[in-house]
Write a protein that holds these residues in place. Structure first.
Motif, PDB file in Angstrom:
ATOM      1  N   GLU A  73      -7.583  -3.490   0.946  1.00 51.50           N
ATOM      2  CA  GLU A  73      -7.039  -3.350  -0.418  1.00 51.50           C
ATOM      3  C   GLU A  73      -5.527  -3.236  -0.293  1.00 51.50           C
ATOM      4  O   GLU A  73      -5.020  -2.349   0.396  1.00 51.50           O
ATOM      5  CB  GLU A  73      -7.552  -2.053  -1.064  1.00 51.50           C
ATOM      6  CG  GLU A  73      -9.039  -2.000  -1.341  1.00 51.50           C
ATOM      7  CD  GLU A  73      -9.453  -2.940  -2.465  1.00 51.50           C
ATOM      8  OE1 GLU A  73      -8.576  -3.441  -3.189  1.00 51.50           O
ATOM      9  OE2 GLU A  73     -10.669  -3.178  -2.594  1.00 51.50           O
ATOM     10  N   LEU A  74      -4.795  -4.119  -0.965  1.00 54.95           N
ATOM     11  CA  LEU A  74      -3.325  -4.078  -0.877  1.00 54.95           C
ATOM     12  C   LEU A  74      -2.771  -2.705  -1.249  1.00 54.95           C
ATOM     13  O   LEU A  74      -1.774  -2.235  -0.690  1.00 54.95           O
ATOM     14  CB  LEU A  74      -2.706  -5.129  -1.784  1.00 54.95           C
ATOM     15  CG  LEU A  74      -2.334  -6.474  -1.151  1.00 54.95           C
ATOM     16  CD1 LEU A  74      -1.548  -7.305  -2.136  1.00 54.95           C
ATOM     17  CD2 LEU A  74      -1.562  -6.310   0.149  1.00 54.95           C
ATOM     18  N   GLU A  75      -3.456  -2.075  -2.177  1.00 56.46           N
ATOM     19  CA  GLU A  75      -2.998  -0.766  -2.656  1.00 56.46           C
ATOM     20  C   GLU A  75      -2.846   0.245  -1.503  1.00 56.46           C
ATOM     21  O   GLU A  75      -1.985   1.112  -1.536  1.00 56.46           O
ATOM     22  CB  GLU A  75      -4.017  -0.249  -3.684  1.00 56.46           C
ATOM     23  CG  GLU A  75      -3.535   0.922  -4.483  1.00 56.46           C
ATOM     24  CD  GLU A  75      -4.579   1.351  -5.514  1.00 56.46           C
ATOM     25  OE1 GLU A  75      -5.439   0.531  -5.896  1.00 56.46           O
ATOM     26  OE2 GLU A  75      -4.515   2.526  -5.919  1.00 56.46           O
ATOM     27  N   ASP A  76      -3.692   0.091  -0.471  1.00 56.05           N
ATOM     28  CA  ASP A  76      -3.688   1.073   0.623  1.00 56.05           C
ATOM     29  C   ASP A  76      -3.021   0.559   1.895  1.00 56.05           C
ATOM     30  O   ASP A  76      -3.009   1.267   2.898  1.00 56.05           O
ATOM     31  CB  ASP A  76      -5.139   1.448   0.982  1.00 56.05           C
ATOM     32  CG  ASP A  76      -5.915   1.935  -0.226  1.00 56.05           C
ATOM     33  OD1 ASP A  76      -5.311   2.668  -1.030  1.00 56.05           O
ATOM     34  OD2 ASP A  76      -7.089   1.564  -0.370  1.00 56.05           O
ATOM     35  N   ILE A  77      -2.502  -0.661   1.869  1.00 55.91           N
ATOM     36  CA  ILE A  77      -2.155  -1.336   3.113  1.00 55.91           C
ATOM     37  C   ILE A  77      -1.072  -0.599   3.914  1.00 55.91           C
ATOM     38  O   ILE A  77      -1.059  -0.610   5.135  1.00 55.91           O
ATOM     39  CB  ILE A  77      -1.736  -2.813   2.833  1.00 55.91           C
ATOM     40  CG1 ILE A  77      -1.809  -3.632   4.124  1.00 55.91           C
ATOM     41  CG2 ILE A  77      -0.369  -2.931   2.226  1.00 55.91           C
ATOM     42  CD1 ILE A  77      -3.193  -3.870   4.613  1.00 55.91           C
ATOM     43  N   ASP A  78      -0.165   0.082   3.213  1.00 59.15           N
ATOM     44  CA  ASP A  78       0.955   0.737   3.906  1.00 59.15           C
ATOM     45  C   ASP A  78       0.554   2.043   4.575  1.00 59.15           C
ATOM     46  O   ASP A  78       1.353   2.642   5.297  1.00 59.15           O
ATOM     47  CB  ASP A  78       2.101   0.993   2.919  1.00 59.15           C
ATOM     48  CG  ASP A  78       1.644   1.763   1.693  1.00 59.15           C
ATOM     49  OD1 ASP A  78       0.518   1.517   1.228  1.00 59.15           O
ATOM     50  OD2 ASP A  78       2.404   2.621   1.210  1.00 59.15           O
ATOM     51  N   VAL A  79      -0.671   2.499   4.354  1.00 54.38           N
ATOM     52  CA  VAL A  79      -1.125   3.714   5.036  1.00 54.38           C
ATOM     53  C   VAL A  79      -2.419   3.460   5.805  1.00 54.38           C
ATOM     54  O   VAL A  79      -3.153   4.380   6.106  1.00 54.38           O
ATOM     55  CB  VAL A  79      -1.304   4.894   4.046  1.00 54.38           C
ATOM     56  CG1 VAL A  79       0.044   5.386   3.557  1.00 54.38           C
ATOM     57  CG2 VAL A  79      -2.196   4.489   2.871  1.00 54.38           C
ATOM     58  N   GLY A  80      -2.652   2.190   6.141  1.00 50.91           N
ATOM     59  CA  GLY A  80      -3.933   1.819   6.738  1.00 50.91           C
ATOM     60  C   GLY A  80      -3.971   1.807   8.249  1.00 50.91           C
ATOM     61  O   GLY A  80      -5.014   1.567   8.849  1.00 50.91           O
ATOM     62  N   GLY A  81      -2.830   2.000   8.904  1.00 54.76           N
ATOM     63  CA  GLY A  81      -2.851   2.038  10.368  1.00 54.76           C
ATOM     64  C   GLY A  81      -2.472   0.730  11.038  1.00 54.76           C
ATOM     65  O   GLY A  81      -2.454   0.645  12.261  1.00 54.76           O
ATOM     66  N   VAL A  82      -2.185  -0.293  10.248  1.00 55.67           N
ATOM     67  CA  VAL A  82      -1.681  -1.552  10.811  1.00 55.67           C
ATOM     68  C   VAL A  82      -0.356  -1.854  10.114  1.00 55.67           C
ATOM     69  O   VAL A  82      -0.264  -1.755   8.900  1.00 55.67           O
ATOM     70  CB  VAL A  82      -2.673  -2.717  10.580  1.00 55.67           C
ATOM     71  CG1 VAL A  82      -2.052  -4.042  11.004  1.00 55.67           C
ATOM     72  CG2 VAL A  82      -3.978  -2.468  11.329  1.00 55.67           C
TER      73      VAL A  82
END
Ligand code: PMP
Length: 452
Positions: free
Chosen positions: A310-319
């Motif tokens: 989900e783009l909404e979470d991408i900045d805290v997803g670990g990648v």
């Protein structure tokens, strides 16, 4: 066992080389003594304290295959920043592109035109069509491990015994004498026992691989196509066919880490040996000397990964990371791949490595020394055993740290830098036959001091 037996002689030879080093490097000593005030062991990254000799050599400047230290000594650099400078030091095209970009801004969290061009260049070389950029090979491996877990729903990563893939937690695992997965020696502050995250098989062991993958627990197999971090261990005929077939059969994502094996050719072993990974990792050299890493995915893997996010979470997803894919790195990658590490350059680099290998072999033959030397394109390495190792444990058993340190210090005192932690030499596009001959001559002198 082919180990060097005359330890007394080795100790005397070592101590004479330490004296030579001390006398020749007073300016390095001064800088090092001052540095120890605020840097552990006087270095900005602790690996740099592992060089042979009482203090590290401080660099004044470098160009192409040479560097000059602060004492004014010229060196043939066969280490090349342990592959970070495989393109040679300060390659003109990369320096130009990087400098121009630096003057125009270096990091925006927005793409520049160079990104798509760099991805296309990597696609041409490695086959897989979908790329993302990082600041290091370590981070590229870490990213793919996360994606592999995400899309397969499985937890374990399978690696080769005595692999190295950067500071990736899952990869610091090895096999003990009973075949159990244990922490690798020296592993610092492991988060969990590696047996919880990792399966390990010996290189070239198809039966062990089949047994591990058939458990259905493995998300990804992360491998170098030839081991290069425990000496060079080449694959048996048919090994990679078996790896591909087993990964496909058991739904395991095959990640090939080409960070070192890019020495085999412009598209690494993936292209030179006709391999078909689901994902490829590169790093170290591709930025022309500045931080850049990348991972490429098959269309299918890229699609599965993208669909699961989900783009909404991408900045805290670990990648990903704040500076990953920055404009400066991408300018470096584009210029380095298109103008420096070209197919033509690899022809010369490989020819130099062939000369280096022949030079080492001639000395081993002359003095009837039971060591072997293995070449992988632009890279070659000798080890203290009579025949090429077939797996990492065999290669590790031939280790002789004191002998290695002596050979490295001997070379360093004659203005030749060999990769630390290895007996490895790497050629850059401007390494010359004369550079190689300088090593052959010094190596003959060192071997003669041990065996004549
Ligand atoms: N993969 C391989 C095969 C390597 O040899 C290394 C470093 N020696 C890495 C990844 C990690 O590279 P870096 O330390 O630049 O992240």
């Amino acid at each position: 066992m082919t180990g060097y037996r005359d330890r007394e002689r080795l100790a005397e030879l070592w101590s004479a080389e330490v004296d030579l080093f001390r006398a020749a490097r007073p300016e390095s000593e001064k800088l090092w003594r001052a540095a120890t005030r605020h840097l552990p062991d006087g270095v900005p990254m602790l690996w740099m304290a592992k060089w042979p000799g009482p203090w590290p050599v401080y660099v004044r400047s470098a160009l192409g295959a040479h560097f000059t230290d602060v004492d004014g000594i010229d060196h043939v650099d066969l280490c090349l920043g342990d592959t970070g400078a495989m393109c040679g030091h300060a390659p003109a095209a990369s320096v130009r592109a990087i400098s121009e970009q630096l003057a125009k801004g270096s990091t925006f969290m927005l793409p520049t035109e160079d990104a798509a061009v760099a991805a296309e260049l990597l696609t041409e070389r490695f086959g897989v069509p979908s790329w993302q950029f990082t600041l290091s090979a370590t981070d590229a491996n870490r990213s793919l491990i996360r994606y592999a877990r995400q899309v397969t729903g499985r937890r374990k990563i399978l690696v080769h015994d005595y692999c190295y893939h950067g500071s990736v937690d899952e990869a610091f695992a090895t096999l003990d004498d009973t075949g159990a997965v244990v922490e690798r020696r020296g592993n610092i502050g492991a988060p969990v026992p590696p047996s919880e995250t990792t399966m390990v098989v010996p290189f070239n062991d198809v039966a062990a691989l089949e047994a591990a993958l058939s458990t259905g627990e493995v998300a990804a197999m992360l491998i170098e196509p030839a081991l290069t971090n425990i000496g060079i261990v080449l694959p048996d005929d048919g090994y990679h066919d078996a790896v591909r077939e087993l990964c496909t059969r058991f739904g395991v994502i095959l990640i090939i880490d080409e960070t070192h094996t890019i020495s085999a050719g412009p598209g690494g072993m993936t292209t030179t040996w006709g391999l078909s990974p689901d994902a490829v990792v590169v790093g170290k050299s591709i930025g022309g000397g500045i931080p850049a890493g990348a991972f490429g995915m098959s269309a299918e893997l890229a699609e599965r990964a993208r669909r699961s996010l989900e783009l909404e979470d991408i900045d805290v997803g670990g990648v990903g990371g704040t500076l990953a894919g920055n404009a400066l790195s991408l300018a470096g990658v584009r210029a380095t791949l298109s103008e420096v590490l070209t197919a033509d350059a690899f022809v010369g680099m490989t020819a130099r490595a062939t000369e280096w290998t022949a030079g080492v072999q001639a000395v081993l033959d002359e003095f009837a020394v039971p060591w072997q030397v293995t070449q992988l394109g632009a890279r070659a390495e000798y080890s203290f055993r009579a025949t090429p190792p077939r797996d990492g444990a065999e290669a590790a058993a031939a280790d002789d740290f004191e002998l290695q340190q002596y050979l490295h210090l001997h070379a360093l005192n004659r203005g030749i830098l060999i990769t630390p932690f290895h007996n490895m030499a790497l050629m850059c596009p401007v390494t010359t036959t004369a550079d190689v001959e300088r090593h052959s001559l010094a190596f003959r002198e060192a071997v003669s001091s041990l065996y004549a």
